[in-house]
Design a protein around this motif. Structure first.
Motif, PDB file in Angstrom:
ATOM      1  N   VAL A 129     -31.324  26.745 -62.236  1.00 51.25           N
ATOM      2  CA  VAL A 129     -30.538  26.637 -61.011  1.00 51.25           C
ATOM      3  C   VAL A 129     -29.753  25.331 -60.945  1.00 51.25           C
ATOM      4  O   VAL A 129     -28.766  25.235 -60.205  1.00 51.25           O
ATOM      5  CB  VAL A 129     -31.417  26.830 -59.750  1.00 51.25           C
ATOM      6  CG1 VAL A 129     -31.943  28.252 -59.666  1.00 51.25           C
ATOM      7  CG2 VAL A 129     -32.554  25.821 -59.679  1.00 51.25           C
ATOM      8  N   GLN A 130     -30.142  24.343 -61.731  1.00 50.12           N
ATOM      9  CA  GLN A 130     -29.392  23.087 -61.759  1.00 50.12           C
ATOM     10  C   GLN A 130     -27.964  23.327 -62.236  1.00 50.12           C
ATOM     11  O   GLN A 130     -27.019  22.812 -61.645  1.00 50.12           O
ATOM     12  CB  GLN A 130     -30.070  22.065 -62.666  1.00 50.12           C
ATOM     13  CG  GLN A 130     -29.253  20.776 -62.800  1.00 50.12           C
ATOM     14  CD  GLN A 130     -29.862  19.801 -63.777  1.00 50.12           C
ATOM     15  OE1 GLN A 130     -30.953  19.988 -64.278  1.00 50.12           O
ATOM     16  NE2 GLN A 130     -29.145  18.732 -64.052  1.00 50.12           N
ATOM     17  N   THR A 131     -27.789  24.136 -63.269  1.00 51.64           N
ATOM     18  CA  THR A 131     -26.444  24.372 -63.794  1.00 51.64           C
ATOM     19  C   THR A 131     -25.581  25.115 -62.775  1.00 51.64           C
ATOM     20  O   THR A 131     -24.371  24.905 -62.717  1.00 51.64           O
ATOM     21  CB  THR A 131     -26.485  25.147 -65.125  1.00 51.64           C
ATOM     22  OG1 THR A 131     -27.138  26.401 -64.928  1.00 51.64           O
ATOM     23  CG2 THR A 131     -27.202  24.361 -66.204  1.00 51.64           C
ATOM     24  N   VAL A 132     -26.199  25.956 -61.962  1.00 51.02           N
ATOM     25  CA  VAL A 132     -25.450  26.657 -60.912  1.00 51.02           C
ATOM     26  C   VAL A 132     -25.011  25.656 -59.849  1.00 51.02           C
ATOM     27  O   VAL A 132     -23.843  25.629 -59.439  1.00 51.02           O
ATOM     28  CB  VAL A 132     -26.282  27.796 -60.294  1.00 51.02           C
ATOM     29  CG1 VAL A 132     -25.527  28.475 -59.161  1.00 51.02           C
ATOM     30  CG2 VAL A 132     -26.685  28.814 -61.358  1.00 51.02           C
ATOM     31  N   MET A 133     -25.911  24.795 -59.400  1.00 50.89           N
ATOM     32  CA  MET A 133     -25.567  23.838 -58.351  1.00 50.89           C
ATOM     33  C   MET A 133     -24.576  22.780 -58.848  1.00 50.89           C
ATOM     34  O   MET A 133     -23.784  22.252 -58.070  1.00 50.89           O
ATOM     35  CB  MET A 133     -26.825  23.166 -57.787  1.00 50.89           C
ATOM     36  CG  MET A 133     -27.714  24.109 -56.981  1.00 50.89           C
ATOM     37  SD  MET A 133     -26.921  24.809 -55.503  1.00 50.89           S
ATOM     38  CE  MET A 133     -26.399  26.409 -56.091  1.00 50.89           C
ATOM     39  N   GLU A 134     -24.576  22.495 -60.133  1.00 52.43           N
ATOM     40  CA  GLU A 134     -23.594  21.558 -60.688  1.00 52.43           C
ATOM     41  C   GLU A 134     -22.173  22.084 -60.510  1.00 52.43           C
ATOM     42  O   GLU A 134     -21.232  21.302 -60.367  1.00 52.43           O
ATOM     43  CB  GLU A 134     -23.877  21.283 -62.160  1.00 52.43           C
ATOM     44  CG  GLU A 134     -25.067  20.362 -62.362  1.00 52.43           C
ATOM     45  CD  GLU A 134     -25.454  20.172 -63.818  1.00 52.43           C
ATOM     46  OE1 GLU A 134     -24.918  20.889 -64.695  1.00 52.43           O
ATOM     47  OE2 GLU A 134     -26.308  19.307 -64.079  1.00 52.43           O
ATOM     48  N   LYS A 135     -21.994  23.400 -60.484  1.00 52.65           N
ATOM     49  CA  LYS A 135     -20.671  23.987 -60.267  1.00 52.65           C
ATOM     50  C   LYS A 135     -20.178  23.738 -58.835  1.00 52.65           C
ATOM     51  O   LYS A 135     -19.005  23.903 -58.544  1.00 52.65           O
ATOM     52  CB  LYS A 135     -20.684  25.465 -60.608  1.00 52.65           C
ATOM     53  CG  LYS A 135     -20.944  25.711 -62.091  1.00 52.65           C
ATOM     54  CD  LYS A 135     -20.837  27.161 -62.447  1.00 52.65           C
ATOM     55  CE  LYS A 135     -21.276  27.445 -63.859  1.00 52.65           C
ATOM     56  NZ  LYS A 135     -20.529  26.816 -64.887  1.00 52.65           N
ATOM     57  N   PHE A 136     -21.080  23.324 -57.954  1.00 53.22           N
ATOM     58  CA  PHE A 136     -20.740  22.960 -56.577  1.00 53.22           C
ATOM     59  C   PHE A 136     -20.788  21.436 -56.403  1.00 53.22           C
ATOM     60  O   PHE A 136     -20.855  20.946 -55.292  1.00 53.22           O
ATOM     61  CB  PHE A 136     -21.734  23.604 -55.606  1.00 53.22           C
ATOM     62  CG  PHE A 136     -21.644  25.096 -55.510  1.00 53.22           C
ATOM     63  CD1 PHE A 136     -20.778  25.702 -54.614  1.00 53.22           C
ATOM     64  CD2 PHE A 136     -22.449  25.906 -56.315  1.00 53.22           C
ATOM     65  CE1 PHE A 136     -20.705  27.082 -54.517  1.00 53.22           C
ATOM     66  CE2 PHE A 136     -22.380  27.295 -56.230  1.00 53.22           C
ATOM     67  CZ  PHE A 136     -21.503  27.877 -55.327  1.00 53.22           C
ATOM     68  N   ASN A 137     -20.821  20.708 -57.513  1.00 58.61           N
ATOM     69  CA  ASN A 137     -20.960  19.246 -57.522  1.00 58.61           C
ATOM     70  C   ASN A 137     -22.302  18.791 -56.967  1.00 58.61           C
ATOM     71  O   ASN A 137     -22.421  17.687 -56.436  1.00 58.61           O
ATOM     72  CB  ASN A 137     -19.800  18.566 -56.778  1.00 58.61           C
ATOM     73  CG  ASN A 137     -18.488  18.780 -57.487  1.00 58.61           C
ATOM     74  OD1 ASN A 137     -18.416  18.676 -58.710  1.00 58.61           O
ATOM     75  ND2 ASN A 137     -17.457  19.110 -56.736  1.00 58.61           N
ATOM     76  N   GLY A 138     -23.295  19.657 -57.081  1.00 59.67           N
ATOM     77  CA  GLY A 138     -24.650  19.314 -56.683  1.00 59.67           C
ATOM     78  C   GLY A 138     -25.464  18.994 -57.925  1.00 59.67           C
ATOM     79  O   GLY A 138     -24.918  18.712 -58.987  1.00 59.67           O
ATOM     80  N   GLY A 139     -26.764  19.084 -57.802  1.00 60.33           N
ATOM     81  CA  GLY A 139     -27.614  18.794 -58.944  1.00 60.33           C
ATOM     82  C   GLY A 139     -29.061  19.095 -58.644  1.00 60.33           C
ATOM     83  O   GLY A 139     -29.378  19.772 -57.671  1.00 60.33           O
ATOM     84  N   GLY A 140     -29.911  18.573 -59.493  1.00 64.40           N
ATOM     85  CA  GLY A 140     -31.344  18.788 -59.341  1.00 64.40           C
ATOM     86  C   GLY A 140     -32.010  18.930 -60.681  1.00 64.40           C
ATOM     87  O   GLY A 140     -31.707  18.180 -61.609  1.00 64.40           O
ATOM     88  N   HIS A 141     -32.867  19.922 -60.776  1.00 60.24           N
ATOM     89  CA  HIS A 141     -33.636  20.174 -61.992  1.00 60.24           C
ATOM     90  C   HIS A 141     -33.599  21.663 -62.302  1.00 60.24           C
ATOM     91  O   HIS A 141     -33.086  22.459 -61.518  1.00 60.24           O
ATOM     92  CB  HIS A 141     -35.081  19.701 -61.812  1.00 60.24           C
ATOM     93  CG  HIS A 141     -35.178  18.257 -61.477  1.00 60.24           C
ATOM     94  ND1 HIS A 141     -35.076  17.275 -62.432  1.00 60.24           N
ATOM     95  CD2 HIS A 141     -35.323  17.622 -60.289  1.00 60.24           C
ATOM     96  CE1 HIS A 141     -35.170  16.087 -61.850  1.00 60.24           C
ATOM     97  NE2 HIS A 141     -35.323  16.275 -60.544  1.00 60.24           N
ATOM     98  N   LEU A 142     -34.167  22.042 -63.407  1.00 57.77           N
ATOM     99  CA  LEU A 142     -34.212  23.432 -63.855  1.00 57.77           C
ATOM    100  C   LEU A 142     -34.674  24.371 -62.745  1.00 57.77           C
ATOM    101  O   LEU A 142     -34.078  25.425 -62.530  1.00 57.77           O
ATOM    102  CB  LEU A 142     -35.158  23.552 -65.064  1.00 57.77           C
ATOM    103  CG  LEU A 142     -35.514  24.956 -65.537  1.00 57.77           C
ATOM    104  CD1 LEU A 142     -34.315  25.589 -66.226  1.00 57.77           C
ATOM    105  CD2 LEU A 142     -36.712  24.916 -66.457  1.00 57.77           C
TER     106      LEU A 142
END
Length: 116
Positions: free
Chosen positions: A77-90
């Motif tokens: 889910v991190q890669t999905v949220m990165e597309k929204f300029n977010g982040g996190g972990h796997l």
């Protein structure tokens, strides 16, 4: 509080389940603790058998859309949220965006290539 409980209950009841173990939901009204509420709903949706990832969006007290994303590890889910300029972990990620919660969820489904 009662209001946040009702927001969580409604978001859980109105969740949409898709092929591949994806589930999405919207928190129905703005709340100062919306980011926490969305995270709690996303966590709880992961307890449903067959769910691999959950995405929940709502509006925080500042009027911004927040998206909480959770997974059991098979979906990053991190890669999905990165597309929204977010982040996190796997398995735990989030983002804040300036589009409506509904539009944010539609974009998540597009990214995940889920048929709506």
């Amino acid at each position: 509080d009662k209001e946040s409980f009702m927001i969580r209950a409604r978001a859980l009841a109105e969740a949409h389940f898709y092929e591949g173990g994806i589930v999405v939901s919207l928190c129905s009204k703005a709340h100062p603790d919306e980011q926490v509420i969305c995270a709690q709903v996303a966590d709880q949706l992961l307890t449903v058998r067959g769910v691999k990832a959950s995405f929940v969006a709502g509006i925080n007290g500042e009027g911004r859309t927040v998206i909480s994303a959770r997974s059991l590890g098979e979906i990053n889910v991190q890669t999905v949220m990165e597309k929204f300029n977010g982040g996190g972990h796997l398995t735990t990620a989030a983002a804040q965006v300036d589009i409506s919660p509904g539009e944010a969820i539609r974009k998540v489904l597009e990214i995940m290539e889920v048929t709506q």
